[in-house]
Write a protein that holds these residues in place. Structure first.
Motif, PDB file in Angstrom:
ATOM      1  N   VAL A  31      17.222  -9.167 -12.282  1.00  0.00           N
ATOM      2  CA  VAL A  31      18.121  -8.440 -11.531  1.00  0.00           C
ATOM      3  C   VAL A  31      17.754  -8.124 -10.007  1.00  0.00           C
ATOM      4  O   VAL A  31      16.518  -7.951  -9.888  1.00  0.00           O
ATOM      5  CB  VAL A  31      18.137  -7.006 -12.176  1.00  0.00           C
ATOM      6  CG1 VAL A  31      19.047  -5.987 -11.105  1.00  0.00           C
ATOM      7  CG2 VAL A  31      18.831  -7.007 -13.402  1.00  0.00           C
ATOM      8  N   LEU A  84      20.526  -5.359  -6.924  1.00  0.00           N
ATOM      9  CA  LEU A  84      21.706  -4.813  -7.425  1.00  0.00           C
ATOM     10  C   LEU A  84      22.253  -3.654  -6.827  1.00  0.00           C
ATOM     11  O   LEU A  84      21.107  -2.756  -6.688  1.00  0.00           O
ATOM     12  CB  LEU A  84      21.442  -4.491  -8.916  1.00  0.00           C
ATOM     13  CG  LEU A  84      22.707  -4.032  -9.747  1.00  0.00           C
ATOM     14  CD1 LEU A  84      23.692  -5.551  -9.934  1.00  0.00           C
ATOM     15  CD2 LEU A  84      22.170  -3.529 -11.138  1.00  0.00           C
ATOM     16  N   SER A  94      15.690  -4.109  -8.195  1.00  0.00           N
ATOM     17  CA  SER A  94      15.240  -5.434  -8.442  1.00  0.00           C
ATOM     18  C   SER A  94      14.336  -5.166  -9.700  1.00  0.00           C
ATOM     19  O   SER A  94      13.312  -4.457  -9.497  1.00  0.00           O
ATOM     20  CB  SER A  94      14.644  -6.346  -7.466  1.00  0.00           C
ATOM     21  OG  SER A  94      15.533  -6.598  -6.231  1.00  0.00           O
ATOM     22  N   ILE A 139      23.234   0.217 -14.282  1.00  0.00           N
ATOM     23  CA  ILE A 139      22.434  -1.054 -14.346  1.00  0.00           C
ATOM     24  C   ILE A 139      22.985  -1.684 -15.490  1.00  0.00           C
ATOM     25  O   ILE A 139      23.258  -2.907 -15.641  1.00  0.00           O
ATOM     26  CB  ILE A 139      21.005  -0.580 -14.001  1.00  0.00           C
ATOM     27  CG1 ILE A 139      20.891  -0.172 -12.752  1.00  0.00           C
ATOM     28  CG2 ILE A 139      20.117  -1.948 -14.413  1.00  0.00           C
ATOM     29  CD1 ILE A 139      19.439   0.236 -12.412  1.00  0.00           C
ATOM     30  N   ILE A 183      24.653  -5.439 -16.294  1.00  0.00           N
ATOM     31  CA  ILE A 183      23.948  -6.526 -17.017  1.00  0.00           C
ATOM     32  C   ILE A 183      25.110  -6.815 -18.366  1.00  0.00           C
ATOM     33  O   ILE A 183      24.956  -8.130 -18.545  1.00  0.00           O
ATOM     34  CB  ILE A 183      22.638  -5.955 -17.536  1.00  0.00           C
ATOM     35  CG1 ILE A 183      21.533  -5.768 -16.661  1.00  0.00           C
ATOM     36  CG2 ILE A 183      21.946  -7.112 -18.651  1.00  0.00           C
ATOM     37  CD1 ILE A 183      20.424  -5.382 -16.934  1.00  0.00           C
ATOM     38  N   ILE A 241      22.579 -11.008 -11.039  1.00  0.00           N
ATOM     39  CA  ILE A 241      21.996 -10.906 -12.445  1.00  0.00           C
ATOM     40  C   ILE A 241      22.059 -11.964 -13.290  1.00  0.00           C
ATOM     41  O   ILE A 241      22.956 -12.846 -13.161  1.00  0.00           O
ATOM     42  CB  ILE A 241      22.910  -9.577 -13.375  1.00  0.00           C
ATOM     43  CG1 ILE A 241      22.958  -8.451 -12.542  1.00  0.00           C
ATOM     44  CG2 ILE A 241      22.149  -9.566 -14.742  1.00  0.00           C
ATOM     45  CD1 ILE A 241      23.801  -7.495 -13.310  1.00  0.00           C
TER      46      ILE A 241
END
Lengths: 239, 276
Positions: A4, A7, A21, A43, A47, A58
């Motif tokens: 990641v 983000l 991150s 988050i 994902i 991602i």
């Protein structure tokens, strides 16, 4: 396995995730800790391909999860915080539906329900309307296990389980971990984190304040003679 | 899009509609309507007893134009609305969002088709055994048009649910759509035509026909049952403008395909960028 980078996710004026991150290695169990509204679920949903980030990237298994989301989603199984199913279906029918959707043989249900270390028995012929919150959560977990995906994303997985269920669930996750699954989970239950996680990310107000190996946290607990809760609150308040 | 991803979703939607009794209820309503209209249709003339297919179908058409849009919008909105826990699990699977929407739409359409066939089928069989077969061929066309209308309004319900996202707003929008297409539209067109000169008004009315799927079905139903003469001069000019009966039916079918496809494509586009 999961990367990641930067983000960010905003909802109108509200910034839910702010330039986060991190990286999750293959076979690692990665926990995300944080107070309500800290961005953990956002988050995880990003994902899982459920939410489109405002910024950032991602990758899952080397694939861009935003550009090739279908291929990336084949590598994951996601268990939401609150699961829901049509009340008029039986648990077995729900499992069958997800089997068909994932193009798996129906015999896979038996392997998961009867063959796994977790006690999934006792609900498969019951209608969803007859299941308790904990049983529905178990059904969700059974669905997540159907595909035998290399990555498991679990959002507050023990929140609806009774103490016995939570203990059994942790044991089951440990067996999945031993099988080499990459697991990312969010939790308020610090016992889950302490028992399962290899590394812990602490999130506050959408920002990542620390990523620590669990040994380091344990060391701090031992050195400072404090509980995990106190250490966590220290990180959270420092942000 | 993969059929192997769409079919399980369609199958589940059909099972849920059947288990929730919607299909049975609508089949009962449709069947009762057919029988009641056929049996009591001439009560104002002091007669009672089953009428033939011609009169029953014509009377049914008017009622179905009110009922099917409402039923389809309500059932569709209920199904396409977000269900947090369920949708998160479903949309995280390796299936595209357009496959999910298509599967749900097909499942709902299959449920409504089952109800329509059972309801209108049982009614049709009773009429066939009680009267002569005159006008029988118009009856399957009427059933087919009812199904087309169902599909159009299921597609519109999908769009309403995706635009609104929230339950109250979505049902409000669905009712607004019903009111606009079933009640308001014709009044607006009639009002607008009064402001125009005769020739322009004719063109205006003709063009406005394609702006409302309910009107398309109404005209297609009347054309297929009774031919162009039922409309008098307006029907004759419609047939003349489109080049004949066959072309008129084809144009109306294209209109219905347009009204099905546009809400579906708009829903795909909107959902692509929405957060689940």
């Amino acid at each position: 396995m999961i990367e990641v980078q930067g983000l960010a996710k905003t909802f109108g004026q509200f910034t839910a995730v702010d330039g986060v991150s991190f990286e999750v290695r293959e076979g690692e169990t990665f926990a995300m800790l944080g107070p309500n509204g800290s961005g953990k679920s956002t988050i995880l949903k990003s994902i899982a391909g459920l939410q489109r980030p405002t910024n950032g990237s991602i990758t899952i298994g080397g694939m861009d999860a935003l550009k090739t989301s279908l291929a990336a989603r084949k590598l994951i199984s996601y268990l939401p915080q609150r699961v829901g199913f049509h009340d008029c279906l039986t648990a077995h029918e729900v499992l069958e539906f997800y089997c068909r959707l994932r193009k798996l043989p129906i015999s896979r249900i038996d392997q998961v329900v009867h063959g796994s270390e977790f006690n999934f028995n006792g609900f498969s012929e019951k209608r969803v309307s007859e299941l308790s919150g904990g049983m529905k959560q178990k059904l969700g977990l059974a669905i997540a296990c159907l595909a035998d995906a290399p990555v498991l994303l679990l959002d507050e997985p023990t929140v609806s389980l009774d103490p016995a269920g939570a203990i059994a669930f942790r044991k089951f996750l440990k067996t999945l971990k031993e099988k080499g699954k990459t697991i990312v989970f969010t939790s308020h239950v610090l016992a889950d984190v302490e028992m399962l996680a290899d590394r812990v990310a602490v999130l506050v107000d959408g920002k990542l304040t620390a990523v620590l190996p669990i040994e380091e946290l344990r060391q701090q607990i031992a050195d400072k003679d404090r509980s995990l809760e106190e250490i966590y609150l220290e990180y959270a308040s420092a942000a | 899009m993969e059929l192997s991803s769409i079919l399980p979703i369609a199958r589940r939607e059909l099972i849920v509609a059947i288990r929730n009794k919607w299909t049975v209820i609508f089949a009962f309503v449709f069947g009762s309507l057919v029988l009641a209209i056929s049996y009591f249709g001439t009560i104002t003339a002091g007669e009672i007893g089953f009428q033939g297919f011609n009169r029953t179908t014509a009377s049914l058409l008017s009622l179905v134009l009110y009922l099917i849009p409402l039923v389809s919008l309500m059932m569709g909105t209920q199904s396409f609305l977000r269900n947090e826990g369920e949708d998160e699990m479903l949309f995280s699977q390796p299936v595209s969002r357009s496959e999910i929407l298509t599967g749900k739409l097909l499942g709902l359409f299959a449920a409504m088709t089952t109800a329509t066939f059972i309801g209108f089928g049982v009614g049709g069989v009773v009429i066939a055994t009680q009267t002569d077969a005159e006008g029988f061929l118009g009856y399957p066309v009427f059933v087919l048009l009812s199904l087309f209308l169902t599909l159009v309004f299921l597609s519109l319900s999908m769009l309403a649910a995706i635009i609104s996202q929230r339950r109250t707003k979505a049902f409000g929008l669905a009712l607004l759509l019903w009111f606009f297409f079933v009640i308001l539209y014709d009044l607006l067109v009639l009002g607008g035509s009064l402001l125009l000169k005769e020739r322009s008004a004719n063109y205006f009315i003709f063009a406005s026909l394609f702006g409302n799927p309910v009107d398309i079905v109404r005209v297609a139903g009347l054309l297929s049952m009774k031919g162009g003469e039922v409309f008098g001069a307006a029907g004759a000019s419609l047939l003349k403008f489109l080049g004949g009966y066959g072309q008129a039916i084809a144009a109306l079918v294209v209109g219905l395909i347009f009204w099905t496809a546009v809400p579906i494509l708009a829903s795909f586009r909107l959902l692509r960028d929405q957060d689940i």
